[in-house]
Design a protein around this motif. Structure first.
Motif, PDB file in Angstrom:
ATOM      1  N   ARG A   1       0.742   2.216 -12.484  1.00 46.61           N
ATOM      2  CA  ARG A   1       1.056   3.409 -11.671  1.00 46.61           C
ATOM      3  C   ARG A   1       2.423   3.963 -12.059  1.00 46.61           C
ATOM      4  O   ARG A   1       2.604   5.177 -12.173  1.00 46.61           O
ATOM      5  CB  ARG A   1       1.053   3.008 -10.195  1.00 46.61           C
ATOM      6  CG  ARG A   1       1.378   4.147  -9.232  1.00 46.61           C
ATOM      7  CD  ARG A   1       0.173   5.029  -9.039  1.00 46.61           C
ATOM      8  NE  ARG A   1       0.445   6.052  -8.041  1.00 46.61           N
ATOM      9  CZ  ARG A   1       0.813   7.309  -8.319  1.00 46.61           C
ATOM     10  NH1 ARG A   1       0.952   7.690  -9.570  1.00 46.61           N
ATOM     11  NH2 ARG A   1       1.019   8.171  -7.354  1.00 46.61           N
ATOM     12  N   CYS A   2       3.380   3.074 -12.283  1.00 49.16           N
ATOM     13  CA  CYS A   2       4.714   3.508 -12.718  1.00 49.16           C
ATOM     14  C   CYS A   2       4.651   4.188 -14.086  1.00 49.16           C
ATOM     15  O   CYS A   2       5.323   5.195 -14.326  1.00 49.16           O
ATOM     16  CB  CYS A   2       5.669   2.313 -12.784  1.00 49.16           C
ATOM     17  SG  CYS A   2       6.229   1.712 -11.195  1.00 49.16           S
ATOM     18  N   LEU A   3       3.865   3.642 -14.989  1.00 50.46           N
ATOM     19  CA  LEU A   3       3.785   4.197 -16.336  1.00 50.46           C
ATOM     20  C   LEU A   3       3.185   5.600 -16.317  1.00 50.46           C
ATOM     21  O   LEU A   3       3.687   6.510 -16.991  1.00 50.46           O
ATOM     22  CB  LEU A   3       2.949   3.272 -17.225  1.00 50.46           C
ATOM     23  CG  LEU A   3       2.859   3.655 -18.711  1.00 50.46           C
ATOM     24  CD1 LEU A   3       4.246   3.790 -19.327  1.00 50.46           C
ATOM     25  CD2 LEU A   3       2.039   2.616 -19.473  1.00 50.46           C
ATOM     26  N   VAL A   4       2.135   5.788 -15.536  1.00 53.72           N
ATOM     27  CA  VAL A   4       1.539   7.124 -15.415  1.00 53.72           C
ATOM     28  C   VAL A   4       2.562   8.103 -14.836  1.00 53.72           C
ATOM     29  O   VAL A   4       2.676   9.247 -15.287  1.00 53.72           O
ATOM     30  CB  VAL A   4       0.277   7.066 -14.533  1.00 53.72           C
ATOM     31  CG1 VAL A   4      -0.233   8.473 -14.216  1.00 53.72           C
ATOM     32  CG2 VAL A   4      -0.816   6.267 -15.223  1.00 53.72           C
ATOM     33  N   ALA A   5       3.324   7.646 -13.834  1.00 54.45           N
ATOM     34  CA  ALA A   5       4.334   8.520 -13.223  1.00 54.45           C
ATOM     35  C   ALA A   5       5.475   8.829 -14.190  1.00 54.45           C
ATOM     36  O   ALA A   5       6.075   9.903 -14.118  1.00 54.45           O
ATOM     37  CB  ALA A   5       4.886   7.860 -11.960  1.00 54.45           C
TER      38      ALA A   5
ATOM     39  N   SER B   1       0.828  -1.200   0.000  1.00 58.78           N
ATOM     40  CA  SER B   1       0.000   0.000   0.000  1.00 58.78           C
ATOM     41  C   SER B   1       0.869   1.260   0.000  1.00 58.78           C
ATOM     42  O   SER B   1       0.627   2.209  -0.757  1.00 58.78           O
ATOM     43  CB  SER B   1      -0.926  -0.010   1.220  1.00 58.78           C
ATOM     44  OG  SER B   1      -1.726   1.149   1.245  1.00 58.78           O
ATOM     45  N   ALA B   2       1.908   1.269   0.840  1.00 60.76           N
ATOM     46  CA  ALA B   2       2.821   2.415   0.872  1.00 60.76           C
ATOM     47  C   ALA B   2       3.621   2.519  -0.420  1.00 60.76           C
ATOM     48  O   ALA B   2       3.913   3.615  -0.903  1.00 60.76           O
ATOM     49  CB  ALA B   2       3.767   2.294   2.064  1.00 60.76           C
ATOM     50  N   LEU B   3       3.969   1.362  -0.998  1.00 63.90           N
ATOM     51  CA  LEU B   3       4.729   1.361  -2.241  1.00 63.90           C
ATOM     52  C   LEU B   3       3.946   2.015  -3.375  1.00 63.90           C
ATOM     53  O   LEU B   3       4.531   2.606  -4.284  1.00 63.90           O
ATOM     54  CB  LEU B   3       5.098  -0.078  -2.620  1.00 63.90           C
ATOM     55  CG  LEU B   3       6.045  -0.270  -3.810  1.00 63.90           C
ATOM     56  CD1 LEU B   3       7.383   0.384  -3.541  1.00 63.90           C
ATOM     57  CD2 LEU B   3       6.227  -1.760  -4.099  1.00 63.90           C
ATOM     58  N   THR B   4       2.624   1.950  -3.305  1.00 66.72           N
ATOM     59  CA  THR B   4       1.793   2.600  -4.320  1.00 66.72           C
ATOM     60  C   THR B   4       2.058   4.096  -4.354  1.00 66.72           C
ATOM     61  O   THR B   4       2.127   4.710  -5.419  1.00 66.72           O
ATOM     62  CB  THR B   4       0.300   2.328  -4.023  1.00 66.72           C
ATOM     63  OG1 THR B   4       0.098   0.929  -3.917  1.00 66.72           O
ATOM     64  CG2 THR B   4      -0.575   2.890  -5.119  1.00 66.72           C
ATOM     65  N   PHE B   5       2.212   4.705  -3.184  1.00 65.52           N
ATOM     66  CA  PHE B   5       2.551   6.129  -3.131  1.00 65.52           C
ATOM     67  C   PHE B   5       3.963   6.365  -3.654  1.00 65.52           C
ATOM     68  O   PHE B   5       4.202   7.298  -4.422  1.00 65.52           O
ATOM     69  CB  PHE B   5       2.440   6.646  -1.692  1.00 65.52           C
ATOM     70  CG  PHE B   5       1.102   7.240  -1.369  1.00 65.52           C
ATOM     71  CD1 PHE B   5       0.649   8.380  -2.014  1.00 65.52           C
ATOM     72  CD2 PHE B   5       0.287   6.653  -0.423  1.00 65.52           C
ATOM     73  CE1 PHE B   5      -0.592   8.939  -1.714  1.00 65.52           C
ATOM     74  CE2 PHE B   5      -0.953   7.187  -0.115  1.00 65.52           C
ATOM     75  CZ  PHE B   5      -1.391   8.335  -0.757  1.00 65.52           C
ATOM     76  N   ALA B   6       4.897   5.551  -3.231  1.00 63.55           N
ATOM     77  CA  ALA B   6       6.292   5.745  -3.633  1.00 63.55           C
ATOM     78  C   ALA B   6       6.449   5.641  -5.147  1.00 63.55           C
ATOM     79  O   ALA B   6       7.245   6.369  -5.752  1.00 63.55           O
ATOM     80  CB  ALA B   6       7.191   4.722  -2.940  1.00 63.55           C
ATOM     81  N   LEU B   7       5.679   4.760  -5.774  1.00 67.10           N
ATOM     82  CA  LEU B   7       5.789   4.581  -7.218  1.00 67.10           C
ATOM     83  C   LEU B   7       5.255   5.778  -7.990  1.00 67.10           C
ATOM     84  O   LEU B   7       5.416   5.861  -9.204  1.00 67.10           O
ATOM     85  CB  LEU B   7       5.039   3.311  -7.644  1.00 67.10           C
ATOM     86  CG  LEU B   7       5.684   1.995  -7.200  1.00 67.10           C
ATOM     87  CD1 LEU B   7       4.816   0.812  -7.605  1.00 67.10           C
ATOM     88  CD2 LEU B   7       7.077   1.851  -7.799  1.00 67.10           C
ATOM     89  N   GLY B   8       4.624   6.702  -7.289  1.00 72.27           N
ATOM     90  CA  GLY B   8       4.221   7.946  -7.933  1.00 72.27           C
ATOM     91  C   GLY B   8       5.359   8.935  -8.050  1.00 72.27           C
ATOM     92  O   GLY B   8       5.230   9.945  -8.752  1.00 72.27           O
ATOM     93  N   LEU B   9       6.494   8.660  -7.383  1.00 68.72           N
ATOM     94  CA  LEU B   9       7.641   9.573  -7.418  1.00 68.72           C
ATOM     95  C   LEU B   9       8.846   8.973  -8.135  1.00 68.72           C
ATOM     96  O   LEU B   9       9.512   9.657  -8.911  1.00 68.72           O
ATOM     97  CB  LEU B   9       8.043   9.947  -5.984  1.00 68.72           C
ATOM     98  CG  LEU B   9       7.032  10.739  -5.153  1.00 68.72           C
ATOM     99  CD1 LEU B   9       7.552  10.908  -3.734  1.00 68.72           C
ATOM    100  CD2 LEU B   9       6.753  12.092  -5.773  1.00 68.72           C
ATOM    101  N   LEU B  10       9.120   7.705  -7.856  1.00 66.37           N
ATOM    102  CA  LEU B  10      10.371   7.116  -8.330  1.00 66.37           C
ATOM    103  C   LEU B  10      10.511   7.105  -9.859  1.00 66.37           C
ATOM    104  O   LEU B  10      11.609   7.378 -10.372  1.00 66.37           O
ATOM    105  CB  LEU B  10      10.510   5.697  -7.774  1.00 66.37           C
ATOM    106  CG  LEU B  10      10.576   5.600  -6.239  1.00 66.37           C
ATOM    107  CD1 LEU B  10      10.681   4.148  -5.804  1.00 66.37           C
ATOM    108  CD2 LEU B  10      11.764   6.407  -5.712  1.00 66.37           C
ATOM    109  N   PRO B  11       9.466   6.803 -10.660  1.00 63.80           N
ATOM    110  CA  PRO B  11       9.667   6.744 -12.115  1.00 63.80           C
ATOM    111  C   PRO B  11       9.862   8.106 -12.773  1.00 63.80           C
ATOM    112  O   PRO B  11      10.138   8.163 -13.968  1.00 63.80           O
ATOM    113  CB  PRO B  11       8.369   6.085 -12.625  1.00 63.80           C
ATOM    114  CG  PRO B  11       7.764   5.428 -11.437  1.00 63.80           C
ATOM    115  CD  PRO B  11       8.140   6.290 -10.290  1.00 63.80           C
ATOM    116  N   TYR B  12       9.702   9.191 -12.017  1.00 60.90           N
ATOM    117  CA  TYR B  12       9.857  10.521 -12.613  1.00 60.90           C
ATOM    118  C   TYR B  12      11.223  10.683 -13.270  1.00 60.90           C
ATOM    119  O   TYR B  12      11.343  11.238 -14.361  1.00 60.90           O
ATOM    120  CB  TYR B  12       9.669  11.598 -11.538  1.00 60.90           C
ATOM    121  CG  TYR B  12       8.294  12.221 -11.535  1.00 60.90           C
ATOM    122  CD1 TYR B  12       8.072  13.492 -12.019  1.00 60.90           C
ATOM    123  CD2 TYR B  12       7.207  11.516 -11.023  1.00 60.90           C
ATOM    124  CE1 TYR B  12       6.812  14.065 -12.003  1.00 60.90           C
ATOM    125  CE2 TYR B  12       5.944  12.077 -11.009  1.00 60.90           C
ATOM    126  CZ  TYR B  12       5.751  13.355 -11.500  1.00 60.90           C
ATOM    127  OH  TYR B  12       4.498  13.909 -11.488  1.00 60.90           O
TER     128      TYR B  12
END
Length: 472
Positions: A160-164, A101-112
């Protein structure tokens, strides 16, 4: 910026283009006398004065294209915030794992950083409107696949990674397109300021809206809202903005290899310029350290025995300070004064975090966070310096890289703050972030001064950039 007096040493090397303004209305024609009326003994009637042209933020909203960009930004941003919350809840419901669940948030930043580095060439290689619309449609398609019940958790995280990864390309392209819509002067700076204010406000409103939606809709039902907002954003950008040509001409065979080469070459050119590199770091490093109290808000609230509602206040205080300061600086200060405050405010903006060394109670902590948020208002003037320093043909790639780096360093700052809190008390970690961040800011301020126009030769300014230009 005004040129009626000498500019300070740290102003941009070239004057910004005049701000885009609405064309002046034609002068009124003199009123002709009515042949059927009797002459009067009164003197000539003074002509009506024209209403004053809008200034400040009102002048930005007077530009129709910007209104479309603003509305599209607001819609897509609210959708993203709602989907982040809903997707986190969905992943937790499916797995029962707090880590995932927390990783879902993190994946919104890391692929940037991946998207911003490898795909930055898109921002200059293709017309801006086309890039923006396609990015919105791709994001809508990714989110739509999340709605399919058969999509596994790994698929949800991959989407989620692709959107980010798409996000920095979209944001960088939009930032560069604003210089076409608003010009390179004060209107551009105020337009960027408005979009930042919306971003800060959307975090406050979006999470609240998402929480309300989740009380009446399932997580997938709430995610549906994001698909609609992305599609509405695409429509607004397609029909509300002009179709302008690409900034750079495609080289090579036009395939993915050439695009990757252009993206990496653009990153080398941008980071190889000493002035641009210093300005970019002045965006990045203070942001990396200022996120520490937000990342550690929950453990700090627990450490001082604050009630559960205090967590929301600790997370909102910095955004409230940022919004208030940015509105004041954008509306009350002239472009010249905004330029003057950049380096002093950047140098001291993190000092309020030192209050945490005394392990303050809730009221004092909220005041310190609001002041730290207000310190971020220096970026209004920094926006002007950055757009003046970057050549037009590199602007899309530079702003994409700027966005990608900014999001990445904030994610890294949160991770480092959490790691440090495993070994030191939370209040000491936050205070230490303020100290280390201030030292870094002072070093960057000195570097920005050294790279100011007139302080160095062109060879020093583009230390290595010329080699990349000749090798292309």
């Amino acid at each position: 910026m005004p040129t009626d007096s000498p500019a300070p040493a740290d102003t941009p090397r070239t004057p910004p283009a005049p701000a885009a303004q609405s064309p002046a209305p034609p002068p009124e024609r003199a009123a002709l006398p009515d042949p059927g009326s009797a002459p009067t003994l009164r003197g000539p009637v003074a002509p009506k004065s024209e209403p004053a042209a809008p200034r400040g933020y009102r002048a930005v909203f007077a530009v129709a294209e910007f209104r479309a960009v603003f509305a599209a930004h607001l819609l897509s941003l609210l959708g993203v915030v709602v989907s982040e919350l809903a997707l986190t809840v969905l992943v937790y419901d499916l797995t029962g794992s707090p880590l995932l669940s927390a990783l879902t948030f993190a994946l919104g930043l890391l692929p940037y950083i991946v998207g911003g580095t490898l795909f930055a060439g898109v921002a200059d290689r293709y017309p801006a409107r086309r890039v923006l619309v396609v990015c919105d449609l791709l994001c809508a398609a990714c989110v739509a696949v999340m709605l399919v019940p058969a999509t596994p958790v790994a698929g949800l995280l991959a989407l989620r990674c692709l959107v980010a990864a798409i996000a920095p390309v979209f944001t960088g392209t939009r930032m560069a397109a604003l210089t076409d819509i608003l010009g390179e002067g004060d209107l551009y700076v105020l337009g960027r300021s408005l979009l930042r204010i919306v971003s800060q406000s959307a975090m406050l409103i979006g999470f609240g809206t998402g929480g309300v939606l989740l009380t009446v809709l399932s997580p997938r039902g709430a995610i549906t809202v994001t698909v609609v907002t992305f599609l509405c954003s695409a429509v607004l950008l397609r029909f509300g903005t002009q179709d302008r040509p690409a900034r750079a001409t495609a080289t090579g065979d036009g395939g993915g290899g050439a695009l990757l080469k252009e993206s990496l070459s653009g990153a080398r050119l941008v980071l190889g310029d000493r002035r641009i590199r210093a300005l970019m770091l002045l965006f990045w490093l203070p942001a990396m350290f200022v996120v520490a109290p937000e990342a550690l808000a929950a453990p700090y609230a627990d450490a001082i025995g604050a009630p559960p509602a205090a967590l929301g206040l600790l997370l909102c205080a910095m955004a409230v300070g940022h919004i208030g300061a940015e509105l004041f600086v954008g509306s009350a200060l002239s472009p010249r004064n905004r330029s003057r405050i950049v380096l002093p405010v950047a140098a001291v903006g993190l000092l309020p975090l030192l209050v945490y060394a005394a392990r303050p109670g809730l009221p004092l902590a909220l005041a310190a966070l609001a002041l730290a948020g207000a310190g971020a208002a220096y970026v209004i003037g920094l926006d002007q310096w950055f757009v003046d320093a970057v050549p037009q043909e590199l602007r899309g790639r530079a702003m994409t890289l700027l966005t990608a780096g900014l999001m990445t360093v904030q994610g890294l700052g949160m991770a480092l703050a959490g790691l440090a809190a495993e070994f030191f008390p939370v209040h000491q970690v936050v205070a230490g972030s303020g100290i280390i961040g201030t030292v870094c800011a002072l070093l960057l301020v000195a570097e920005v001064r050294r790279t100011a126009p007139g302080q160095m030769s062109d060879t020093e300014g583009r230390d290595g950039a010329d080699r990349h230009v000749t090798s292309r």
